[in-house]
Design a protein around this motif. Structure first.
Motif, PDB file in Angstrom:
ATOM      1  N   ARG A  21       0.834  -1.191   0.000  1.00  0.00           N
ATOM      2  CA  ARG A  21       0.000   0.000   0.000  1.00  0.00           C
ATOM      3  C   ARG A  21       0.879   1.257   0.000  1.00  0.00           C
ATOM      4  N   SER A  22       0.237   2.400  -0.181  1.00  0.00           N
ATOM      5  CA  SER A  22       0.950   3.667  -0.179  1.00  0.00           C
ATOM      6  C   SER A  22       1.430   3.991   1.238  1.00  0.00           C
ATOM      7  N   PRO A  23       2.436   4.853   1.366  1.00  0.00           N
ATOM      8  CA  PRO A  23       2.918   5.222   2.701  1.00  0.00           C
ATOM      9  C   PRO A  23       1.819   5.777   3.606  1.00  0.00           C
ATOM     10  N   LEU A  24       0.877   6.523   3.048  1.00  0.00           N
ATOM     11  CA  LEU A  24      -0.193   7.083   3.861  1.00  0.00           C
ATOM     12  C   LEU A  24      -1.100   5.989   4.412  1.00  0.00           C
ATOM     13  N   ILE A  25      -1.406   4.992   3.601  1.00  0.00           N
ATOM     14  CA  ILE A  25      -2.221   3.874   4.072  1.00  0.00           C
ATOM     15  C   ILE A  25      -1.449   3.066   5.124  1.00  0.00           C
ATOM     16  N   ASN A  26      -0.167   2.849   4.875  1.00  0.00           N
ATOM     17  CA  ASN A  26       0.644   2.132   5.859  1.00  0.00           C
ATOM     18  C   ASN A  26       0.646   2.845   7.203  1.00  0.00           C
ATOM     19  N   ARG A  27       0.768   4.148   7.168  1.00  0.00           N
ATOM     20  CA  ARG A  27       0.752   4.906   8.420  1.00  0.00           C
ATOM     21  C   ARG A  27      -0.605   4.818   9.111  1.00  0.00           C
ATOM     22  N   GLY A  28      -1.654   4.792   8.313  1.00  0.00           N
ATOM     23  CA  GLY A  28      -2.990   4.703   8.895  1.00  0.00           C
ATOM     24  C   GLY A  28      -3.187   3.409   9.656  1.00  0.00           C
ATOM     25  N   TYR A  29      -2.731   2.297   9.066  1.00  0.00           N
ATOM     26  CA  TYR A  29      -2.859   1.023   9.767  1.00  0.00           C
ATOM     27  C   TYR A  29      -1.863   0.915  10.914  1.00  0.00           C
ATOM     28  N   TYR A  30      -0.742   1.592  10.779  1.00  0.00           N
ATOM     29  CA  TYR A  30       0.213   1.626  11.892  1.00  0.00           C
ATOM     30  C   TYR A  30      -0.406   2.286  13.120  1.00  0.00           C
ATOM     31  N   ILE A  31      -1.065   3.435  12.925  1.00  0.00           N
ATOM     32  CA  ILE A  31      -1.535   4.188  14.085  1.00  0.00           C
ATOM     33  C   ILE A  31      -2.654   3.451  14.805  1.00  0.00           C
ATOM     34  N   ARG A  32      -3.514   2.740  14.081  1.00  0.00           N
ATOM     35  CA  ARG A  32      -4.566   1.986  14.766  1.00  0.00           C
ATOM     36  C   ARG A  32      -3.978   0.775  15.487  1.00  0.00           C
ATOM     37  N   HIS A  33      -2.972   0.122  14.863  1.00  0.00           N
ATOM     38  CA  HIS A  33      -2.290  -0.988  15.533  1.00  0.00           C
ATOM     39  C   HIS A  33      -1.576  -0.484  16.782  1.00  0.00           C
ATOM     40  N   LYS A  34      -0.881   0.638  16.665  1.00  0.00           N
ATOM     41  CA  LYS A  34      -0.104   1.175  17.786  1.00  0.00           C
ATOM     42  C   LYS A  34      -1.009   1.592  18.929  1.00  0.00           C
ATOM     43  N   ALA A  35      -2.138   2.206  18.608  1.00  0.00           N
ATOM     44  CA  ALA A  35      -3.053   2.660  19.655  1.00  0.00           C
ATOM     45  C   ALA A  35      -3.586   1.477  20.461  1.00  0.00           C
ATOM     46  N   LEU A  36      -4.035   0.432  19.780  1.00  0.00           N
ATOM     47  CA  LEU A  36      -4.607  -0.720  20.480  1.00  0.00           C
ATOM     48  C   LEU A  36      -3.530  -1.561  21.156  1.00  0.00           C
ATOM     49  N   ASP A  37      -2.366  -1.674  20.544  1.00  0.00           N
ATOM     50  CA  ASP A  37      -1.277  -2.424  21.158  1.00  0.00           C
ATOM     51  C   ASP A  37      -0.778  -1.715  22.415  1.00  0.00           C
ATOM     52  N   THR A  38      -0.685  -0.380  22.356  1.00  0.00           N
ATOM     53  CA  THR A  38      -0.293   0.398  23.531  1.00  0.00           C
ATOM     54  C   THR A  38      -1.321   0.250  24.641  1.00  0.00           C
ATOM     55  N   PHE A  39      -2.583   0.249  24.254  1.00  0.00           N
ATOM     56  CA  PHE A  39      -3.661   0.067  25.229  1.00  0.00           C
ATOM     57  C   PHE A  39      -3.543  -1.288  25.936  1.00  0.00           C
ATOM     58  N   LEU A  40      -3.365  -2.376  25.167  1.00  0.00           N
ATOM     59  CA  LEU A  40      -3.265  -3.706  25.768  1.00  0.00           C
ATOM     60  C   LEU A  40      -2.017  -3.838  26.640  1.00  0.00           C
ATOM     61  N   THR A  41      -0.892  -3.297  26.148  1.00  0.00           N
ATOM     62  CA  THR A  41       0.346  -3.373  26.927  1.00  0.00           C
ATOM     63  C   THR A  41       0.200  -2.656  28.258  1.00  0.00           C
ATOM     64  N   HIS A  42      -0.410  -1.477  28.229  1.00  0.00           N
ATOM     65  CA  HIS A  42      -0.599  -0.716  29.463  1.00  0.00           C
ATOM     66  C   HIS A  42      -1.550  -1.446  30.406  1.00  0.00           C
TER      67      HIS A  42
END
Length: 654
Positions: free
Chosen positions: A64-85
């Motif tokens: 995918r384009s860099p913008l799409i990659n970043r979009g999926y990154y931020i949702r993964h990071k938000a939920l992964d950070t939530f679970l880790t915390h």
């Protein structure tokens, strides 16, 4: 579609589209999973996320384009950070122990995780492989029965997934849950007999009702159907009982439509959901596809059934600006309408929603704030180094239209605020700000002698960013940018002239330059000069175009290319500065400074002498200071016949 770059429906497969023509909305929603997992894998492949098991769910990977990659990154990071915390959050027994509380002790505390609309998400495998799941943790996944069936199919055929499922922990797919005959050596979890019987009777009653409705729709032929006889002969296997689901000791899959709250509740109870255990509920762009009434009913049931729980919901917001309208139109067109976005359009409305359905605390954070204020600078630098990226405005705008809302109750009530505060402190941010940008109506300030007033221009033409403008003989010319009614890169030129700044279709029938953003336009004599800009970050535009805008009617008003890649060295740059040094001598001289190119931020300086179609590079200023998106350079016109001397004098004055 840029605005939907992180939507699960982007790039739907042909079979999904064909099903949409039949208005099969459940299939359309299921299709969002197929596209989402491909985009997630693209982000993983480029290094944004760590999810080695996601590749097993994708048959045909696609970058995918860099913008799409970043979009999926931020949702993964938000939920992964939530679970880790959450894993680090003290339990009732661990309160007061702080950081000295033993990690093994924490992992022994009973915990349940419920993933709503999990699709092909592989979080369970990732956590289990990292030994982060905990010995007493049970992971529930809920999705449509067909999605569950497909997921189990590739799980059964991937050796890499076998580590999570010893043979002794899997229920035999052919065993009946009604006759009580199954080999306990192959079963780690056995449903409670009472809940199993209740669910069986409930589902059989539903099937009986469907048969009755089907019989009523048939033409009467004098023969009546005995539904009791038909349903009495029905028996439900374990997978039928749980919607193609399967139960493991720590991983339990359930096939059910989230809008069927009663059925879902019975299935979860049968699958062993314990109302007394701490429970994490995760919804990643799922509830947005369910009607608010049905979604709230399901969430309210979970909030009332579970004594200590926390819910993280990630979905879209802000539906009424240009970005939001395009996003909604996109989902409507593929049959997966965003059901909740108009009812809950803001972070505040999501917080109120959670409190109304039974959670005692709630905090919603837009992804713009999460990225800027809750991630460390080291993490942001890591993301920036992965790919060539220039869609900064689109990125900020996209992150403003997604949020994560965390609600909690019981002993977990303080968790949402503590989660945000901990992330902000770890990132070194003094306080969390709301970061966003939205395209507004363009206004032009006019100051005739004394009073000043603003003129509001048509939204369809002027709601844009990344455009360029130049002034000639009392008229303001605007070209390109991103936005407008079509919500894309533009290549139209509009003239605003007169005291009322009326729009004029100057070149409606002419061939226009390529659509672009972040170009520069200057006026030399009676000509507009369009320099640089880009299509995508990998497609800079390295031609110079000019348009006559004078009053001589004998001169054709059309765009022409003065310098082309075949016989010039015009740099492919964007976000640069451009200034006219001399619009009388030598036919005009223009200086280009800085900007961005495919290699990053540029420190190069160029002089363009239009009369000679030449470009001069100032070697003395190379690599002194690289910058982009900076202010314009302004100099006083000088008379000079030597382009190199002109550049040297302008450099000293700048």
């Amino acid at each position: 579609c840029c605005c939907c770059c992180c939507c699960r429906c982007l790039g739907c497969c042909g079979w999904i589209v064909s099903m949409l023509k039949k208005k099969n909305k459940p299939v359309a929603v299921q299709g969002t999973n197929d596209s989402s997992v491909v985009s997630k894998l693209s982000a993983v492949t480029q290094g944004y996320c760590d999810d080695p098991y996601l590749a097993f769910a994708v048959d045909k990977p696609s970058r995918r384009s860099p913008l799409i990659n970043r979009g999926y990154y931020i949702r993964h990071k938000a939920l992964d950070t939530f679970l880790t915390h959450f894993y680090q959050y003290p339990t009732k027994e661990g309160q007061g122990k702080g950081n000295d509380c033993d990690r093994d002790c924490e992992s022994e505390q009973p915990l349940q995780i419920i993933s709503l609309g999990a699709g092909f998400d592989m979080t369970y495998f990732r956590l289990k492989k990292r030994d982060q799941l905990g010995k007493n943790t049970v992971y529930f996944e809920i999705d449509f029965p067909d999605v569950i069936r497909r997921k189990l199919d590739f799980m059964d055929h991937k050796e890499e997934c076998a580590f999570a499922f010893p043979q002794s922990t899997r229920l035999p797919p052919t065993s009946s849950m009604d006759d009580g005959e199954y080999d306990e050596s192959n079963v780690e979890y056995i449903p409670d007999e009472a809940s199993k019987l209740f669910l069986t009777q409930y589902l059989l009653k539903q099937q009986k009702s469907k048969l009755r409705q089907k019989d009523l729709q048939k033409p009467s032929n004098g023969n009546s159907t005995n539904q009791d006889d038909e349903t009495s002969s029905l028996s439900l296997s374990q997978e039928e009982l749980l919607g193609n689901g399967r139960l493991y000791r720590d991983f339990r899959l359930i096939g059910c439509d989230l809008s069927n709250t009663n059925t879902l509740g019975h299935m979860l109870t049968c699958a062993g959901l314990d109302r007394g255990k701490r429970t994490v509920i995760v919804s990643e762009c799922v509830l947005t596809y369910v009607k608010p009434k049905d979604a709230n009913k399901t969430l309210a049931w979970l909030a009332s059934y579970l004594s200590d729980c926390v819910l993280a919901n990630y979905e879209q917001i802000i539906p009424h600006d240009s970005f939001g309208e395009k996003m909604r139109t996109h989902f409507d067109s593929i049959g997966s309408s965003l059901q909740c976005i108009t009812t809950y359009p803001t972070c505040r409305s999501h917080e109120d929603r959670f409190r109304e359905i039974g959670f005692t605390s709630a905090v919603a954070v837009p992804m713009s704030s999460f990225f800027n204020d809750m991630l460390t600078q080291e993490e942001k630098d890591r993301v920036a180094s992965l790919e060539l990226f220039d869609e900064f405005e689109e990125w900020v705008e996209k992150t403003h239209h997604y949020m994560i809302c965390i609600g909690a109750k019981g002993s977990l009530t303080p968790f949402p605020k503590e989660f945000v505060a901990t992330c902000v402190a770890r990132a070194g941010t003094k306080r969390m700000l709301e970061h966003h940008v939205t395209r507004q109506h363009m206004t032009v300030s006019v100051a005739p002698m004394i009073e000043t007033h603003n003129v509001l221009l048509p939204r369809e033409e002027f709601q844009r960013f990344g455009h360029c403008a130049a002034v000639h003989n009392g008229s303001l010319f605007v070209f390109g940018g991103f936005g407008g009614k079509s919500h894309k890169r533009l290549n139209n030129l509009v003239e605003l002239r007169g005291s009322k700044f009326q729009t004029v279709d100057l070149v409606e029938k002419l061939v226009l330059p390529a659509p672009r953003i972040h170009a520069k336009m200057v006026c030399v004599g009676d000509h507009l000069i369009l320099l640089g800009g880009r299509k995508s970050p990998a497609q800079p535009i390295d031609v110079l175009s000019t348009l006559y805008v004078g009053s001589d009617e004998t001169i054709c008003k059309e765009w022409t290319t003065v310098l082309s890649p075949t016989h010039s060295s015009l740099p492919g740059i964007w976000r640069h500065s451009a200034v006219v040094l001399d619009d009388t001598t030598c036919g005009g001289k223009i200086v280009l400074i800085g900007g961005r190119n495919v290699d990053g931020v540029s420190a190069r300086v160029f002089l363009i002498a239009l009369q000679f179609n030449t470009i001069v590079r100032d070697e003395n200023m190379i690599e002194k200071h690289a910058e982009d998106s900076h202010a314009e350079l302004i100099t006083m016109p000088q008379r000079c016949d030597n382009p190199q001397e002109s550049l040297s004098s302008s450099s000293s004055s700048s």
